[in-house]
Every structure is written in structure tokens, then in C-alpha cells.
Design a protein around this motif. Structure first.
Motif, mmCIF file in Angstrom:
data_model
loop_
_atom_site.group_PDB
_atom_site.id
_atom_site.type_symbol
_atom_site.label_atom_id
_atom_site.label_comp_id
_atom_site.label_asym_id
_atom_site.label_seq_id
_atom_site.Cartn_x
_atom_site.Cartn_y
_atom_site.Cartn_z
ATOM 1 N N TYR A 100 -6.415 4.657 0.602
ATOM 2 C CA TYR A 100 -6.247 5.971 -0.022
ATOM 3 C C TYR A 100 -4.792 6.277 -0.335
ATOM 4 O O TYR A 100 -4.490 7.157 -1.134
ATOM 5 C CB TYR A 100 -6.840 7.074 0.859
ATOM 6 C CG TYR A 100 -6.109 7.299 2.176
ATOM 7 C CD1 TYR A 100 -5.047 8.190 2.264
ATOM 8 C CD2 TYR A 100 -6.506 6.632 3.334
ATOM 9 C CE1 TYR A 100 -4.387 8.409 3.466
ATOM 10 C CE2 TYR A 100 -5.854 6.849 4.532
ATOM 11 C CZ TYR A 100 -4.793 7.733 4.606
ATOM 12 O OH TYR A 100 -4.145 7.941 5.795
ATOM 13 N N HIS A 101 -3.855 5.537 0.271
ATOM 14 C CA HIS A 101 -2.437 5.768 0.014
ATOM 15 C C HIS A 101 -2.037 5.379 -1.409
ATOM 16 O O HIS A 101 -1.107 5.959 -1.970
ATOM 17 C CB HIS A 101 -1.579 4.952 0.991
ATOM 18 C CG HIS A 101 -1.821 5.254 2.434
ATOM 19 N ND1 HIS A 101 -2.810 4.610 3.155
ATOM 20 C CD2 HIS A 101 -1.232 6.117 3.286
ATOM 21 C CE1 HIS A 101 -2.812 5.072 4.394
ATOM 22 N NE2 HIS A 101 -1.869 5.991 4.504
ATOM 23 N N ASN A 102 -2.728 4.380 -1.973
ATOM 24 C CA ASN A 102 -2.238 3.844 -3.250
ATOM 25 C C ASN A 102 -3.296 3.564 -4.298
ATOM 26 O O ASN A 102 -2.979 3.459 -5.495
ATOM 27 C CB ASN A 102 -1.475 2.536 -2.988
ATOM 28 C CG ASN A 102 -2.391 1.375 -2.630
ATOM 29 O OD1 ASN A 102 -3.374 1.549 -1.894
ATOM 30 N ND2 ASN A 102 -2.090 0.202 -3.112
ATOM 31 N N ILE A 103 -4.573 3.417 -3.934
ATOM 32 C CA ILE A 103 -5.547 2.868 -4.858
ATOM 33 C C ILE A 103 -5.806 3.786 -6.061
ATOM 34 O O ILE A 103 -6.078 3.318 -7.163
ATOM 35 C CB ILE A 103 -6.870 2.527 -4.137
ATOM 36 C CG1 ILE A 103 -7.728 1.591 -4.995
ATOM 37 C CG2 ILE A 103 -7.637 3.790 -3.766
ATOM 38 C CD1 ILE A 103 -7.097 0.241 -5.245
ATOM 39 N N PHE A 104 -5.670 5.094 -5.872
ATOM 40 C CA PHE A 104 -5.894 6.007 -6.997
ATOM 41 C C PHE A 104 -4.760 5.913 -8.015
ATOM 42 O O PHE A 104 -4.987 5.994 -9.228
ATOM 43 C CB PHE A 104 -6.069 7.438 -6.491
ATOM 44 C CG PHE A 104 -7.162 7.563 -5.466
ATOM 45 C CD1 PHE A 104 -8.496 7.413 -5.830
ATOM 46 C CD2 PHE A 104 -6.875 7.794 -4.129
ATOM 47 C CE1 PHE A 104 -9.513 7.503 -4.886
ATOM 48 C CE2 PHE A 104 -7.879 7.882 -3.184
ATOM 49 C CZ PHE A 104 -9.200 7.737 -3.553
ATOM 50 N N ARG A 105 -3.554 5.713 -7.516
ATOM 51 C CA ARG A 105 -2.414 5.545 -8.421
ATOM 52 C C ARG A 105 -2.531 4.212 -9.167
ATOM 53 O O ARG A 105 -2.222 4.126 -10.360
ATOM 54 C CB ARG A 105 -1.098 5.624 -7.645
ATOM 55 C CG ARG A 105 -0.985 6.850 -6.752
ATOM 56 C CD ARG A 105 0.415 7.012 -6.180
ATOM 57 N NE ARG A 105 1.319 7.567 -7.178
ATOM 58 C CZ ARG A 105 1.461 8.875 -7.416
ATOM 59 N NH1 ARG A 105 0.747 9.758 -6.738
ATOM 60 N NH2 ARG A 105 2.298 9.287 -8.346
ATOM 61 N N VAL A 106 -2.984 3.171 -8.457
ATOM 62 C CA VAL A 106 -3.188 1.876 -9.103
ATOM 63 C C VAL A 106 -4.264 1.996 -10.186
ATOM 64 O O VAL A 106 -4.118 1.469 -11.291
ATOM 65 C CB VAL A 106 -3.576 0.811 -8.070
ATOM 66 C CG1 VAL A 106 -3.991 -0.489 -8.761
ATOM 67 C CG2 VAL A 106 -2.419 0.538 -7.106
ATOM 68 N N TYR A 152 0.815 -1.215 0.000
ATOM 69 C CA TYR A 152 0.000 0.000 0.000
ATOM 70 C C TYR A 152 0.851 1.268 0.000
ATOM 71 O O TYR A 152 0.334 2.357 -0.203
ATOM 72 C CB TYR A 152 -0.913 0.020 1.228
ATOM 73 C CG TYR A 152 -2.114 -0.895 1.158
ATOM 74 C CD1 TYR A 152 -2.225 -1.884 0.180
ATOM 75 C CD2 TYR A 152 -3.145 -0.781 2.085
ATOM 76 C CE1 TYR A 152 -3.321 -2.722 0.133
ATOM 77 C CE2 TYR A 152 -4.246 -1.622 2.045
ATOM 78 C CZ TYR A 152 -4.328 -2.591 1.075
ATOM 79 O OH TYR A 152 -5.420 -3.419 1.038
ATOM 80 N N ASN A 153 2.163 1.110 0.274
ATOM 81 C CA ASN A 153 3.018 2.300 0.379
ATOM 82 C C ASN A 153 2.434 3.269 1.409
ATOM 83 O O ASN A 153 2.150 4.438 1.113
ATOM 84 C CB ASN A 153 3.168 2.978 -0.984
ATOM 85 C CG ASN A 153 4.292 4.010 -1.003
ATOM 86 O OD1 ASN A 153 5.248 3.922 -0.228
ATOM 87 N ND2 ASN A 153 4.175 4.993 -1.878
ATOM 88 N N LEU A 154 2.261 2.774 2.642
ATOM 89 C CA LEU A 154 1.520 3.505 3.678
ATOM 90 C C LEU A 154 2.189 4.797 4.133
ATOM 91 O O LEU A 154 1.527 5.672 4.688
ATOM 92 C CB LEU A 154 1.291 2.592 4.888
ATOM 93 C CG LEU A 154 0.329 1.420 4.653
ATOM 94 C CD1 LEU A 154 0.229 0.566 5.898
ATOM 95 C CD2 LEU A 154 -1.047 1.933 4.258
ATOM 96 N N GLN A 155 3.484 4.911 3.949
ATOM 97 C CA GLN A 155 4.176 6.181 4.269
ATOM 98 C C GLN A 155 3.954 6.597 5.722
ATOM 99 O O GLN A 155 3.634 7.753 6.023
ATOM 100 C CB GLN A 155 3.688 7.305 3.342
ATOM 101 C CG GLN A 155 3.670 6.957 1.880
ATOM 102 C CD GLN A 155 2.626 7.734 1.112
ATOM 103 O OE1 GLN A 155 2.454 8.927 1.313
ATOM 104 N NE2 GLN A 155 1.916 7.088 0.216
ATOM 105 N N LEU A 156 4.066 5.625 6.631
ATOM 106 C CA LEU A 156 3.856 5.931 8.046
ATOM 107 C C LEU A 156 5.006 6.789 8.567
ATOM 108 O O LEU A 156 6.175 6.486 8.363
ATOM 109 C CB LEU A 156 3.758 4.641 8.865
ATOM 110 C CG LEU A 156 2.564 3.736 8.525
ATOM 111 C CD1 LEU A 156 2.605 2.484 9.395
ATOM 112 C CD2 LEU A 156 1.261 4.481 8.732
#
Length: 401
Positions: free
Chosen positions: A134-140, A75-79
């Protein structure tokens, strides 16, 4: 066939684990998509966990060989630092190396690479389900469209028991998003509409699914009692996906296999699976879990309801075949409403003429009605649904080939 781990020597190293490092070492996507790295004449290893990196492993699979793909990528969560609860205890968040990327561009490169590899092994009518936050799904989603996948739906998985927002700075993150896409716009994909509707109190299945997080006995634990996998998905979620978009005997691919939820559910529902995973601890958990999964033992219970795949029978055919005579009386189950059959296959209620569906709806004061399952004919003093007559005609068509 039980799950077997097969190790290959791969020409490159791009996967969920170590994906960022691999992309930095690789000279771009051309290497990923080069024909020389794709194995020809490969055999699909059914009900197998392939140990290795996802893109390299996919290149070892035969083209156009799988019916459905479920992908749960990083997910590339970027915590930003550790998460703490109000009592100062630590939250067991996702901080594994496989979820870390140096930049969004690097993540996009990785996404396009695995999506392209997946598309190659999908049959023309296969579909892909990919889940994210929301971290990655739009880019996917953007990458899917760039690669000419055809998006069919986005599904909101609404969690009935989400993790609270401990910092109190944002809304509680109570959902994840699934994108369902066919290989391209021309695909004649599987969608078990009738089965989903029948299992949903005869109401169309919506695109928001309320399913709890994976907890309790379903949540796999390691020897220290910690989560065996940080993002284990609930079996109920995978079951709904497989029941919606596949058939018994279909092949389901999961390129980020993790702890084996996809494989366990596929086995229970009579589907084959192919999983790709490089973490040996995850593979060990998945292998044990799949070995303990039990197939539904009655094949009839696995077959989806497929009324739409059956031949359409006009009510006029019933009259033409003389299974009912013009002038015959049709009645509702309680006998309150009666209609007379006309020679052209329409029916008459009072002085109103229409189809079995239209008149059935009118009699009940409803906007719609399935006349086949509303109207009855008299068979020696016994009321019988006219749907029985439709079944006779369908059997005759099937026998005729």
C-alpha cells in the motif's frame, strides 16, 4: 548457460540502490530518456546478471527483446523508527538505503524512469508484473497508466503466514498487490488459461493467491545467519507468474534482481532470464542459487496446456468426414444417458435437439458441459470419447499445414 556477472560503465546512476541520490544529481527525466544514452546494435545477454544501475543497464539492452518483466522495485516503506515485538526484541525490517526517498515526487520520478526504460525493451506482446504494498503500488499503477501500459489484472498475494502488527494500531498487513499489464492495449499477450485451470482442480484461477512468505530452507541467509535479502519473494509466487504468462524459451527480465528468485525459477521452468542488480552481495547469493537450480528434465512437462491455441472443430465436421454416421448413438460414461446424432451435427435427447454441449449439460442437470469429453461412441463394443474423433481432425489439419 549459467549466470554470469557482467559489469558495464554506465552513463548515469539510477537504481534500486542509491536511487534517491541519483535522481537529485540528474537534471530530470529528459536525460533518462535521451536517445544518446541508448545503445544501438546491442546483444541480449541471456541468463546473465548485469551488475549496475537498472535504468542505465536497460538502456544497454536491445529494444523489443524480452517477453515478460517481473519487477520488485523499492516500496518506499517510510518506516518511522525501529519496530519492536512485545518482548522488546527488534524486528528485522526493511531499512536499507535503496528503499529511502526524500519525497513522494522523487519516488514518482524514479518510478516513471524505470517503467519507461522497461517498456522500451519489452516486445510488443510482452507483459509486465510489478509487485508492491500500500506504500507504493497505487503510485506505480498511476504511472503505468500515464505511460500507456494496459492493466490486465491486479493480483492479491495473500500471505498465509504474515508478520503480525506488533503495535496493534492497524490491521495486520497480510497481502501485497501485483499489477499485471501489457505493453499497450493492442498487445496479444500470453495467458496460459488452460494450464492454470488444470492445475487448479479444473477451476478458473482467481486473482487472489494464497502463498506463504519465504521461510525455512528457501530463505537465504548470510554468514551471520541474517536474511541475505530483506524482501526475498517465494519461488512459488514467481513460478505461478511465469507459468501464467510465459512459455518455455521466453526471456524474463528482472530489473531489481536481488537474490535471484526470478532467475532460479526461470531456469527451473525452461525460461531464459536477464537480471540487473548492483549490490555485489546479492549478486553472489543469486549466482550460487541459480547454479544450484535444476531444470525440469522432461520438456513435455514444461509445455503449458494450450487447448485454446488448437483449431476449433465443430462437431458437424465429424459427421461431414463420416467418422460418425447420422443416427449413431452417443452415451454418457455410465450409459445412463443416450442421444442420437443428427445429420447437421446436432444431437437429440428424447425430443430435445441441441449441441453436444447443451444436451450434455441438460442430461446432467448442469449449467454447462464440454460435450467432447462427456459423450462416447461405440467402437466395436468399446465406449470411446468423441474427443478422439476431434483429435483425428486436428491432426489432419496440422498435416495439411
Amino acid at each position: 548457460m549459467l549466470s554470469v556477472s557482467v559489469a558495464y560503465e554506465y552513463p548515469m546512476s539510477i537504481s534500486r540502490t542509491g536511487a534517491a541520490q541519483a535522481l537529485r544529481m540528474s537534471p530530470g527525466l529528459k536525460r533518462v530518456e535521451s536517445r544518446s544514452s541508448i545503445v544501438t546494435g546491442a546483444v541480449l545477454p541471456l541468463d546473465t546478471i548485469i551488475e549496475g544501475d537498472c535504468i542505465a543497464a536497460l538502456q544497454r539492452l536491445p529494444a523489443a527483446s524480452v517477453d515478460l518483466v517481473f519487477a520488485d522495485p523499492p516500496y518506499n516503506l517510510q518506516l518511522g523508527g525501529d519496530l519492536q515485538r512485545p518482548d522488546n526484541s527488534m524486528v528485522d525490517a526493511v531499512d536499507d538505503d535503496w528503499d529511502k526517498f526524500a519525497s513522494l515526487r522523487e519516488y514518482d520520478d524514479f518510478t516513471r524512469a524505470w517503467l519507461a526504460a522497461v517498456k522500451r525493451v519489452m516486445k510488443p506482446d510482452a507483459t509486465l508484473w510489478v509487485i508492491g504494498s500500500y506504500h507504493n503500488i497505487f503510485r506505480v499503477g498511476a504511472s503505468l497508466q500515464d505511460l500507456d501500459f494496459w492493466i490486465l489484472n491486479d493480483i492479491v498475494w495473500r500471505k498465509s503466514n504474515p508478520m503480525p502488527n506488533f503495535r496493534g494500531k492497524r490491521f495486520t498487513n497480510a497481502h501485497e498487490t501485483l499489477i499485471w499489464a501489457s505493453r499497450d492495449q493492442r498487445s496479444r499477450y500470453t495467458f496460459n488459461y488452460e494450464a492454470l485451470k488444470a492445475g487448479n482442480e479444473d477451476v478458473q484461477m482467481r486473482s487472489d493467491w494464497l502463498i506463504p512468505l519465504c521461510t525455512g530452507s528457501e530463505r537465504l541467509k548470510d554468514d551471520d545467519g541474517r536474511k541475505a535479502h530483506p524482501t526475498q519473494k517465494p519461488e512459488a509466487l514467481l513460478a505461478r507468474i511465469l507459468l501464467a504468462a510465459s512459455k518455455p524459451g521466453d526471456v524474463v527480465l528482472d530489473p531489481f534482481f536481488g537474490s535471484g528468485t526470478t532467475g532460479a525459477v526461470a531456469k527451473k521452468l525452461g525460461r531464459h532470464f536477464v537480471g540487473v542488480e548492483r549490490d555485489q552481495a546479492y549478486i553472489a547469493h543469486a549466482r550460487e542459487r541459480i547454479a544450484n537450480a535444476v531444470l525440469v528434465d522432461d520438456a513435455a512437462m514444461l509445455a503449458p496446456a494450450e487447448k485454446r491455441s488448437e483449431p476449433r472443430i465443430p462437431f458437424a465436421n465429424v459427421i461431414e468426414r463420416q467418422l460418425l454416421q447420422p443416427g449413431a448413438i452417443l452415451s454418457s460414461a455410465n450409459g445412463r444417458h443416450q442421444a442420437r446424432v443428427r445429420v447437421d451435427g446436432s444431437i437429440m435427447l428424447g425430443d430435445i435437439v441441441g449441441s453436444i454441449h447443451k444436451i450434455g449439460a441438460l442430461a446432467q442437470g448442469l449449467p454447462a458441459c464440454n460435450g467432447w469429453t462427456y459423450w462416447h461412441y461405440d467402437d466395436g463394443g468399446k465406449p470411446v470419447l468423441i474427443d478422439e474423433l476431434r483429435a483425428i481432425l486436428r491432426k489432419e489439419l496440422a498435416a495439411a499445414g
